[in-house]
Design a protein around this motif. Structure first.
Motif, PDB file in Angstrom:
ATOM      1  N   MET A  74       9.130   3.751  -1.105  1.00 19.87           N
ATOM      2  CA  MET A  74       7.856   3.701  -0.390  1.00 19.87           C
ATOM      3  C   MET A  74       7.142   5.051  -0.451  1.00 19.87           C
ATOM      4  O   MET A  74       5.920   5.099  -0.582  1.00 19.87           O
ATOM      5  CB  MET A  74       8.076   3.268   1.056  1.00 19.87           C
ATOM      6  CG  MET A  74       8.509   1.820   1.175  1.00 19.87           C
ATOM      7  SD  MET A  74       8.955   1.364   2.851  1.00 19.87           S
ATOM      8  CE  MET A  74       7.402   0.721   3.404  1.00 19.87           C
ATOM      9  N   THR A  78       3.609   5.375  -2.121  1.00 16.82           N
ATOM     10  CA  THR A  78       2.519   5.917  -1.306  1.00 16.82           C
ATOM     11  C   THR A  78       1.806   7.031  -2.066  1.00 16.82           C
ATOM     12  O   THR A  78       0.569   7.078  -2.094  1.00 16.82           O
ATOM     13  CB  THR A  78       3.044   6.429   0.052  1.00 16.82           C
ATOM     14  OG1 THR A  78       3.630   5.337   0.768  1.00 16.82           O
ATOM     15  CG2 THR A  78       1.936   7.060   0.881  1.00 16.82           C
ATOM     16  N   MET A 100       5.066  -1.865  -2.603  1.00 19.14           N
ATOM     17  CA  MET A 100       5.184  -1.415  -1.211  1.00 19.14           C
ATOM     18  C   MET A 100       5.490  -2.602  -0.289  1.00 19.14           C
ATOM     19  O   MET A 100       6.331  -2.493   0.609  1.00 19.14           O
ATOM     20  CB  MET A 100       3.890  -0.736  -0.754  1.00 19.14           C
ATOM     21  CG  MET A 100       3.695   0.659  -1.276  1.00 19.14           C
ATOM     22  SD  MET A 100       4.658   1.872  -0.391  1.00 19.14           S
ATOM     23  CE  MET A 100       3.811   1.909   1.168  1.00 19.14           C
ATOM     24  N   SER A 104       8.850  -3.109   1.879  1.00 23.87           N
ATOM     25  CA  SER A 104       8.769  -3.343   3.327  1.00 23.87           C
ATOM     26  C   SER A 104       9.621  -4.537   3.729  1.00 23.87           C
ATOM     27  O   SER A 104      10.294  -4.509   4.768  1.00 23.87           O
ATOM     28  CB  SER A 104       7.320  -3.573   3.751  1.00 23.87           C
ATOM     29  OG  SER A 104       6.543  -2.441   3.494  1.00 23.87           O
TER      30      SER A 104
END
Length: 125
Positions: A74, A78, A100, A104
């Motif tokens: 992540m 990001t 992502m 999650s």
């Protein structure tokens, strides 16, 4: 059993994604190297990105470290999304955004599994 199968399948799909991405960033064919230059990163930054992606893949491949792999993945995604947004490269932002979301899901599943095992061990005493 089905829940476990989709979790493993998703985790291994992410492992494959990060291995492929890591290798591509380390090998850095001209198209990849050109993108890093266009984005203003130093000539060696693709190696850092590739190493982080390979580390994420390794961590995701093991159930005991899967949550750490998801968090590291992540962070990498990001950074990729921020780079793409800064440079208004919207079409390339779709894949990191989907990754992502998948990370999650993996992270949420890991926390749910941890909570379930902690709750189960607390009631057995």
């Amino acid at each position: 059993m089905r829940t476990l199968a989709w979790r493993k399948g998703l985790a291994w799909a992410l492992v494959a994604f990060f291995v492929l991405g890591g290798v591509m960033n380390i090998v850095a064919p001209p198209s990849v190297a050109d993108e890093y230059m266009r984005w203003g990163y130093p000539y060696w930054f693709n190696y850092v990105t590739g190493a982080l992606e390979l580390a994420s893949a390794w961590l995701l491949s093991r159930a005991a470290t899967r949550a750490a792999g998801a968090v590291l993945g992540m962070v990498v995604m990001t950074a990729a999304l921020i780079t793409l947004f800064i440079h208004s490269d919207w079409s390339h932002a779709v894949l990191p955004a989907l990754v992502m979301a998948a990370l999650s899901i993996i992270l949420a599943a890991q926390f749910k599994q941890l909570k379930t095992s902690v709750t189960a061990s607390g009631t057995s005493h």
